[in-house]
Scaffold this motif. Structure first.
Motif, PDB file in Angstrom:
ATOM      1  N   LEU A   3       0.843  -1.184   0.000  1.00 31.96           N
ATOM      2  CA  LEU A   3       0.000   0.000   0.000  1.00 31.96           C
ATOM      3  C   LEU A   3       0.882   1.238   0.000  1.00 31.96           C
ATOM      4  O   LEU A   3       1.634   1.480   0.938  1.00 31.96           O
ATOM      5  CB  LEU A   3      -0.909   0.013   1.233  1.00 31.96           C
ATOM      6  CG  LEU A   3      -1.802   1.244   1.388  1.00 31.96           C
ATOM      7  CD1 LEU A   3      -2.805   1.338   0.240  1.00 31.96           C
ATOM      8  CD2 LEU A   3      -2.522   1.231   2.742  1.00 31.96           C
ATOM      9  N   THR A  11      -8.014   9.109   2.201  1.00 31.87           N
ATOM     10  CA  THR A  11      -8.226   7.973   1.307  1.00 31.87           C
ATOM     11  C   THR A  11      -7.311   6.806   1.669  1.00 31.87           C
ATOM     12  O   THR A  11      -7.714   5.648   1.567  1.00 31.87           O
ATOM     13  CB  THR A  11      -8.004   8.399  -0.152  1.00 31.87           C
ATOM     14  OG1 THR A  11      -6.730   9.040  -0.266  1.00 31.87           O
ATOM     15  CG2 THR A  11      -9.099   9.344  -0.610  1.00 31.87           C
ATOM     16  N   SER A  12      -6.084   7.115   2.081  1.00 31.83           N
ATOM     17  CA  SER A  12      -5.187   6.057   2.550  1.00 31.83           C
ATOM     18  C   SER A  12      -5.712   5.460   3.856  1.00 31.83           C
ATOM     19  O   SER A  12      -5.663   4.238   4.056  1.00 31.83           O
ATOM     20  CB  SER A  12      -3.781   6.617   2.765  1.00 31.83           C
ATOM     21  OG  SER A  12      -3.250   7.154   1.573  1.00 31.83           O
ATOM     22  N   THR A  15      -8.547   3.083   3.314  1.00 30.85           N
ATOM     23  CA  THR A  15      -8.054   1.837   2.729  1.00 30.85           C
ATOM     24  C   THR A  15      -7.405   0.960   3.792  1.00 30.85           C
ATOM     25  O   THR A  15      -7.606  -0.261   3.810  1.00 30.85           O
ATOM     26  CB  THR A  15      -7.061   2.144   1.591  1.00 30.85           C
ATOM     27  OG1 THR A  15      -7.702   2.978   0.623  1.00 30.85           O
ATOM     28  CG2 THR A  15      -6.602   0.867   0.916  1.00 30.85           C
ATOM     29  N   SER A  65      -9.339   4.893  -4.070  1.00 33.15           N
ATOM     30  CA  SER A  65      -9.789   4.094  -2.926  1.00 33.15           C
ATOM     31  C   SER A  65     -11.154   3.447  -3.117  1.00 33.15           C
ATOM     32  O   SER A  65     -11.348   2.311  -2.665  1.00 33.15           O
ATOM     33  CB  SER A  65      -9.759   4.926  -1.642  1.00 33.15           C
ATOM     34  OG  SER A  65     -10.623   6.043  -1.730  1.00 33.15           O
ATOM     35  N   ILE A  68     -10.445   0.321  -4.955  1.00 31.49           N
ATOM     36  CA  ILE A  68      -9.684  -0.615  -4.115  1.00 31.49           C
ATOM     37  C   ILE A  68     -10.596  -1.288  -3.101  1.00 31.49           C
ATOM     38  O   ILE A  68     -10.553  -2.513  -2.910  1.00 31.49           O
ATOM     39  CB  ILE A  68      -8.529   0.124  -3.403  1.00 31.49           C
ATOM     40  CG1 ILE A  68      -7.495   0.618  -4.428  1.00 31.49           C
ATOM     41  CG2 ILE A  68      -7.857  -0.790  -2.383  1.00 31.49           C
ATOM     42  CD1 ILE A  68      -6.436   1.536  -3.840  1.00 31.49           C
ATOM     43  N   LEU A  69     -11.453  -0.518  -2.444  1.00 36.63           N
ATOM     44  CA  LEU A  69     -12.336  -1.092  -1.438  1.00 36.63           C
ATOM     45  C   LEU A  69     -13.351  -2.047  -2.052  1.00 36.63           C
ATOM     46  O   LEU A  69     -13.663  -3.096  -1.467  1.00 36.63           O
ATOM     47  CB  LEU A  69     -13.035   0.012  -0.643  1.00 36.63           C
ATOM     48  CG  LEU A  69     -12.291   0.472   0.625  1.00 36.63           C
ATOM     49  CD1 LEU A  69     -10.910   1.020   0.298  1.00 36.63           C
ATOM     50  CD2 LEU A  69     -13.106   1.516   1.381  1.00 36.63           C
TER      51      LEU A  69
END
Length: 210
Positions: A3, A11-12, A15, A65, A68-69
């Motif tokens: 990551l 946003t990080s 995640t 994100s 990704i999610l």
């Protein structure tokens, strides 16, 4: 999984919460947005948009994100972050979008920089700008949690909506936005503070934190 993110990036942060809730192992590589690491040639080869996060997995790179999610939910469905019922899934996605579409994009780091450099805003003006959108979005979420929540945003277990909400509450406090008017959201924040997956994702606990 690797990551690439910034410790204070919302946003990080969202995640990391999702990865932790799924019980997945991942390596972190810090991208310091203040120093311009996101614009380095090496990072742009990974993510041409030059934003965080980026997730390296199985020889591919995932960006944005929300994507990704959703990928995490599809490939690692246990524990679920979306309900089984299609209507309920839509409700959770809508709650997440209140943050992801209507609050966060208007008060992230690059918008704050644009307000300062392009419009001469001081910190008080930037805080007021952020607060305008945070207050409106939180009022909506407070009403939605009243309809659907039972300890968390939707029901009695964390969902994608909570992955989005908790980093936004953290951001609200950074912008000196009072959250006293949102007792249901503050109750969810308290639940997250006691949950190991949320605790481990907190910005202050990241390896690249100041």
């Amino acid at each position: 999984m690797i990551l690439h993110g910034y410790w204070r990036s919302g946003t990080s942060y969202r995640t990391r919460i999702a990865l932790n809730l799924k019980g997945l192992a991942y390596e972190q590589r810090g991208i310091d947005l203040r120093q311009g690491d996101q614009r380095s040639a090496a990072y742009l080869r990974l993510n041409p948009q030059g934003l965080v996060p980026a997730l390296e997995v199985d020889g591919a790179v995932l960006i944005q994100s929300p994507a990704i999610l959703e990928w995490l939910e599809e490939t690692h469905p246990t524990p679920p972050l979306l309900p089984a019922d299609p209507m309920a899934r839509a409700q959770v996605r809508a709650m997440a979008a209140v943050v992801g579409c209507d609050i966060h994009p208007l008060n992230n780091l690059r918008v704050g920089k644009a307000l300062r450099e392009g419009f001469g805003a001081d910190q008080a003006a930037v805080d007021a700008w952020a607060g305008r959108w945070i207050d409106a979005g939180f009022a909506t979420l407070e009403a939605l949690v009243a309809r659907h929540g039972d300890g968390w945003c939707f029901g009695d277990a964390p969902t994608l909506a909570d992955c989005y909400l908790i980093p936004q509450i953290y951001s609200a406090r950074r912008f000196n936005v009072a959250v006293d008017a949102f007792p249901r959201l503050r109750a969810i924040e308290a639940a997250a503070q006691a949950h190991p997956a949320f605790q481990a994702a907190h910005p202050d606990r990241q390896p690249d934190a100041d």
